[in-house]
Design a protein around this motif. Structure first.
Motif, mmCIF file in Angstrom:
data_model
loop_
_atom_site.group_PDB
_atom_site.id
_atom_site.type_symbol
_atom_site.label_atom_id
_atom_site.label_comp_id
_atom_site.label_asym_id
_atom_site.label_seq_id
_atom_site.Cartn_x
_atom_site.Cartn_y
_atom_site.Cartn_z
ATOM 1 N N ILE A 227 0.545 15.504 -0.748
ATOM 2 C CA ILE A 227 0.912 14.946 0.549
ATOM 3 C C ILE A 227 2.426 14.772 0.604
ATOM 4 O O ILE A 227 3.015 14.126 -0.275
ATOM 5 C CB ILE A 227 0.205 13.599 0.787
ATOM 6 C CG1 ILE A 227 -1.319 13.793 0.771
ATOM 7 C CG2 ILE A 227 0.645 12.989 2.105
ATOM 8 C CD1 ILE A 227 -2.101 12.512 0.868
ATOM 9 N N ASN A 228 3.011 15.370 1.619
ATOM 10 C CA ASN A 228 4.462 15.280 1.810
ATOM 11 C C ASN A 228 4.730 14.494 3.087
ATOM 12 O O ASN A 228 4.723 15.051 4.187
ATOM 13 C CB ASN A 228 5.062 16.686 1.894
ATOM 14 C CG ASN A 228 6.572 16.663 1.977
ATOM 15 O OD1 ASN A 228 7.215 15.620 1.747
ATOM 16 N ND2 ASN A 228 7.172 17.794 2.310
ATOM 17 N N PHE B 283 4.157 7.844 3.427
ATOM 18 C CA PHE B 283 3.194 7.812 2.326
ATOM 19 C C PHE B 283 3.905 7.637 0.986
ATOM 20 O O PHE B 283 3.356 7.002 0.061
ATOM 21 C CB PHE B 283 2.361 9.096 2.331
ATOM 22 C CG PHE B 283 1.291 9.132 1.283
ATOM 23 C CD1 PHE B 283 0.101 8.445 1.468
ATOM 24 C CD2 PHE B 283 1.475 9.844 0.107
ATOM 25 C CE1 PHE B 283 -0.892 8.474 0.502
ATOM 26 C CE2 PHE B 283 0.492 9.882 -0.866
ATOM 27 C CZ PHE B 283 -0.690 9.189 -0.663
ATOM 28 N N ASP B 284 5.105 8.178 0.844
ATOM 29 C CA ASP B 284 5.842 8.051 -0.418
ATOM 30 C C ASP B 284 6.264 6.611 -0.693
ATOM 31 O O ASP B 284 6.482 6.239 -1.862
ATOM 32 C CB ASP B 284 7.078 8.956 -0.387
ATOM 33 C CG ASP B 284 6.698 10.429 -0.339
ATOM 34 O OD1 ASP B 284 5.566 10.755 -0.746
ATOM 35 O OD2 ASP B 284 7.526 11.239 0.124
ATOM 36 N N LYS B 285 6.355 5.795 0.344
ATOM 37 C CA LYS B 285 6.769 4.407 0.161
ATOM 38 C C LYS B 285 5.616 3.485 -0.213
ATOM 39 O O LYS B 285 5.839 2.302 -0.487
ATOM 40 C CB LYS B 285 7.437 3.893 1.440
ATOM 41 C CG LYS B 285 8.708 4.645 1.823
ATOM 42 C CD LYS B 285 9.294 4.101 3.117
ATOM 43 C CE LYS B 285 10.548 4.869 3.529
ATOM 44 N NZ LYS B 285 11.121 4.350 4.808
ATOM 45 N N LEU B 286 4.388 3.992 -0.210
ATOM 46 C CA LEU B 286 3.230 3.149 -0.504
ATOM 47 C C LEU B 286 3.083 2.922 -2.005
ATOM 48 O O LEU B 286 3.513 3.743 -2.833
ATOM 49 C CB LEU B 286 1.953 3.793 0.044
ATOM 50 C CG LEU B 286 1.857 3.978 1.560
ATOM 51 C CD1 LEU B 286 0.527 4.649 1.918
ATOM 52 C CD2 LEU B 286 1.994 2.660 2.295
ATOM 53 N N ASP B 287 2.422 1.823 -2.318
ATOM 54 C CA ASP B 287 2.068 1.535 -3.708
ATOM 55 C C ASP B 287 0.833 2.358 -4.060
ATOM 56 O O ASP B 287 -0.254 2.133 -3.514
ATOM 57 C CB ASP B 287 1.801 0.041 -3.873
ATOM 58 C CG ASP B 287 1.546 -0.348 -5.328
ATOM 59 O OD1 ASP B 287 1.691 0.538 -6.213
ATOM 60 O OD2 ASP B 287 1.208 -1.522 -5.581
ATOM 61 N N LYS B 288 0.996 3.344 -4.948
ATOM 62 C CA LYS B 288 -0.093 4.289 -5.235
ATOM 63 C C LYS B 288 -1.291 3.609 -5.892
ATOM 64 O O LYS B 288 -2.401 4.155 -5.883
ATOM 65 C CB LYS B 288 0.424 5.416 -6.124
ATOM 66 C CG LYS B 288 1.552 6.228 -5.478
ATOM 67 C CD LYS B 288 1.099 6.817 -4.152
ATOM 68 C CE LYS B 288 2.164 7.709 -3.541
ATOM 69 N NZ LYS B 288 3.351 6.931 -3.092
ATOM 70 N N SER B 289 -1.095 2.407 -6.462
ATOM 71 C CA SER B 289 -2.238 1.717 -7.061
ATOM 72 C C SER B 289 -3.212 1.210 -5.999
ATOM 73 O O SER B 289 -4.388 0.974 -6.312
ATOM 74 C CB SER B 289 -1.745 0.548 -7.922
ATOM 75 O OG SER B 289 -1.017 -0.388 -7.123
ATOM 76 N N ASN B 290 -2.755 1.044 -4.762
ATOM 77 C CA ASN B 290 -3.624 0.583 -3.676
ATOM 78 C C ASN B 290 -4.187 1.730 -2.838
ATOM 79 O O ASN B 290 -4.921 1.479 -1.879
ATOM 80 C CB ASN B 290 -2.860 -0.383 -2.767
ATOM 81 C CG ASN B 290 -2.423 -1.642 -3.497
ATOM 82 O OD1 ASN B 290 -3.125 -2.115 -4.411
ATOM 83 N ND2 ASN B 290 -1.283 -2.198 -3.117
ATOM 84 N N VAL B 291 -3.831 2.962 -3.187
ATOM 85 C CA VAL B 291 -4.315 4.123 -2.434
ATOM 86 C C VAL B 291 -5.612 4.613 -3.070
ATOM 87 O O VAL B 291 -5.648 4.911 -4.276
ATOM 88 C CB VAL B 291 -3.265 5.249 -2.432
ATOM 89 C CG1 VAL B 291 -3.807 6.476 -1.719
ATOM 90 C CG2 VAL B 291 -1.981 4.766 -1.770
ATOM 91 N N PRO B 292 -6.720 4.694 -2.328
ATOM 92 C CA PRO B 292 -7.998 5.155 -2.910
ATOM 93 C C PRO B 292 -7.950 6.646 -3.216
ATOM 94 O O PRO B 292 -7.213 7.417 -2.595
ATOM 95 C CB PRO B 292 -9.018 4.826 -1.812
ATOM 96 C CG PRO B 292 -8.223 4.847 -0.549
ATOM 97 C CD PRO B 292 -6.853 4.347 -0.901
ATOM 98 N N ASP B 293 -8.754 7.068 -4.205
ATOM 99 C CA ASP B 293 -8.831 8.489 -4.557
ATOM 100 C C ASP B 293 -9.564 9.290 -3.494
ATOM 101 O O ASP B 293 -9.235 10.456 -3.242
ATOM 102 C CB ASP B 293 -9.539 8.661 -5.909
ATOM 103 C CG ASP B 293 -8.721 8.073 -7.047
ATOM 104 O OD1 ASP B 293 -7.480 8.006 -6.890
ATOM 105 O OD2 ASP B 293 -9.314 7.667 -8.066
ATOM 106 N N VAL B 294 -10.573 8.684 -2.880
ATOM 107 C CA VAL B 294 -11.375 9.357 -1.851
ATOM 108 C C VAL B 294 -11.473 8.448 -0.646
ATOM 109 O O VAL B 294 -11.707 7.241 -0.790
ATOM 110 C CB VAL B 294 -12.793 9.712 -2.376
ATOM 111 C CG1 VAL B 294 -13.652 10.270 -1.246
ATOM 112 C CG2 VAL B 294 -12.706 10.697 -3.525
ATOM 113 N N LEU B 295 -11.307 9.018 0.539
ATOM 114 C CA LEU B 295 -11.444 8.272 1.789
ATOM 115 C C LEU B 295 -12.468 8.996 2.655
ATOM 116 O O LEU B 295 -12.234 10.130 3.097
ATOM 117 C CB LEU B 295 -10.094 8.175 2.499
ATOM 118 C CG LEU B 295 -9.957 7.057 3.540
ATOM 119 C CD1 LEU B 295 -8.509 6.584 3.616
ATOM 120 C CD2 LEU B 295 -10.393 7.535 4.908
#
Length: 503
Positions: free
Chosen positions: A389-390, A394-406
């Motif tokens: 994802i470019n 999205f680059d500013k988000l905390d990747k630990s809070n991003v789910p693997d599947v939505l």
């Protein structure tokens, strides 16, 4: 003594005179002639033409109403009778008593009208006369049709564009245009790679189309004009106007990442949201908390965002286990926005359909589809963990809070749904129907209509008489498959021109 009778009781008989031409006894009149002789010597319809020409445009089926107005008139209608009487010169010399059509063949290019008139003749006598006027219909192309046949026929252009890979928004816009008949004044519709072009004869018609687009979809537009000619003597300018309308580059089922400032304005909603409906605004839902928000056109163009995943990237998963989250277990935040009552929040464990039985790669996530999913169901979702994802937000988000599947929506067998689909939609260009209906985006749009009752309220759905519901006891029919009922379908009017011409 002579008896004098009462003269008042005697019936008086009118005196008669002889006609000065034929000698027939007649009642006295100022001309001293009988009706037959009076008609042979005097013609009150003299000066009224018995044959008149009507100009008719075959392109738009309108009649010319002098000096330059073209009007729609049905055969033997009041409007056509009024137009024919206007074309008749010398009718003001007599008094019109009655006018009626005389039946003629519809394709004979002849219109006959029987007129009854009164007129004063010799010495003030009144004579009534009946005559028939024959109107010859000549074909003449009107200015609008002539302009449409020319090379530079249009005066205003509306360019509708959407910079998106998915075309479901355009299919929805097409049905809205057909339902509200917003294309009645168009001279032509030209499809392009990323949109549609609407051509108009006047700027007012183009402006009306722009206002319609702004009312049904979130969009913005810009306006420009080009000088074609200029008459320096009369100070007249001839312009061509162009309206460029840009629809938001987001479609239904797209995954978006909102700017931080916008998430605060929308009640602290999560930056990762799904677009579950597109009307005159974008309807967003947070799959992790079932929180909903609406972004109108003004708010979007003030803080624009794009889709980070589109429906073409959906991956098929199988539900292994699901556990609904009760209201008491939900975490609430101060200032949190509205929560959807139609969706049920749940913890869910899924496996990729292509890896089912090959590995124990169960994935846990949270979804808003707890009201439609159960173990064993197939569901479509975005594989965010393996996606490239470019996006700046999205680059500013905390990747630990991003789910693997939505997860996005439940998956049904498409082949089975097509067999049970006994309805159809109309299109602006019927010759391109075969090309449109074979695309994947169009089939997904039809699936969305069956799954969303609120979406199909704004669309005319017609019953397809060429299809019937298949009845096969050997085939297992999936339960709870969304369908459109017969009560929501309209009967399509089909006129067979071949049979009509033979009769």
């Amino acid at each position: 003594m002579e008896y004098i009778p009462d003269l008042s009781s005697l019936e008086t008989t009118p005196n008669k005179i002889l006609c000065c031409e034929c000698g027939t006894p007649i009642e006295p009149n100022p001309a001293n002639m009988c009706v037959a002789c009076l008609r042979t010597r005097v013609d009150i319809t003299e000066g009224i033409p018995k044959q008149v020409t009507l100009q008719f445009c075959r392109g738009c089926e309108r009649y010319l109403n002098p000096p330059a107005e073209w009007v729609h008139c049905v055969l033997e209608s009041k409007e056509l009778l009024s137009l024919c009487l206007k074309k008749l010169k010398g009718l003001n010399r007599v008094k019109l008593v009655d006018a009626a059509f005389v039946w003629t063949e519809p394709h004979s290019k002849r219109i006959k009208i029987k007129l009854t008139v009164h007129g004063e003749v010799l010495g003030g006598a009144t004579l009534q006369q009946v005559f028939v006027v024959d109107y010859i219909v000549h074909h003449h192309m009107c200015d609008d049709c002539h302009r449409s046949e020319a090379q530079n026929f249009w005066r205003a252009l509306v360019q509708v564009r959407q910079k998106s890979e998915n075309k479901k928004t355009f299919y929805y816009l097409e049905q809205l245009i057909l339902k509200h008949k917003a294309h009645d004044n168009t001279l032509g519709i030209k499809p392009t790679h990323d949109g549609l072009d609407f051509f108009y004869a006047t700027e007012a018609h183009a402006r009306k189309m722009v206002d319609f687009l702004a009312a049904v979809l979130p969009c913005k537009y810009s306006h420009s004009k080009k000088l074609i000619s200029h008459d320096i003597h009369s100070n007249l300018y001839n312009y061509k106007f162009t309206y460029s309308v840009e629809i938001v580059p987001v479609s239904k089922d797209s995954l978006v990442c909102l700017p931080k400032k916008l998430t605060q304005q929308l009640g602290g909603i999560s930056p990762l949201c799904l677009v579950y409906r597109v009307t005159n605004g974008l309807h967003l839902i947070d799959p992790s908390r079932a929180q909903i928000a609406e972004v109108n056109s003004t708010v979007y163009w003030r803080s624009p965002f794009a889709s980070i995943c589109n429906p073409k990237q959906l991956v098929e998963y199988v539900v292994m286990d699901i556990e609904p989250i009760m209201d008491k277990d939900r975490r609430t935040f101060p200032g949190q926005g509205a929560v959807s009552n139609k969706h049920v929040l749940a913890d869910i464990w899924v496996v990729r359909a292509s890896e089912l039985g090959l590995s124990d790669g169960t994935i846990h996530t949270r979804t808003h589809l707890g009201h439609v999913l159960k173990p064993g169901d197939y569901v479509l979702g975005y594989n965010i963990g393996d996606s490239n994802i470019n996006d700046v937000h999205f680059d500013k988000l905390d990747k630990s809070n991003v789910p693997d599947v939505l997860l996005v929506k439940k998956y049904y067998d498409r082949s089975q749904r097509k067999k049970r689909r006994i309805w159809k939609l109309k299109h602006l260009a019927e010759e391109d129907t075969a090309l449109i209906t074979d695309t994947k985006d169009y089939n997904e749009f039809l699936d969305d209509l069956e799954e969303d009752p609120d979406l199909r309220q704004n669309i005319n759905i017609f019953k397809d008489s060429t299809k019937q519901i298949p009845v096969d006891s050997s085939e297992e029919i999936e339960e709870n498959v969304p369908q459109i009922t017969l009560a929501e379908m309209l009967d399509d009017l089909v006129i067979d021109d071949v049979e009509m011409s033979e009769q």
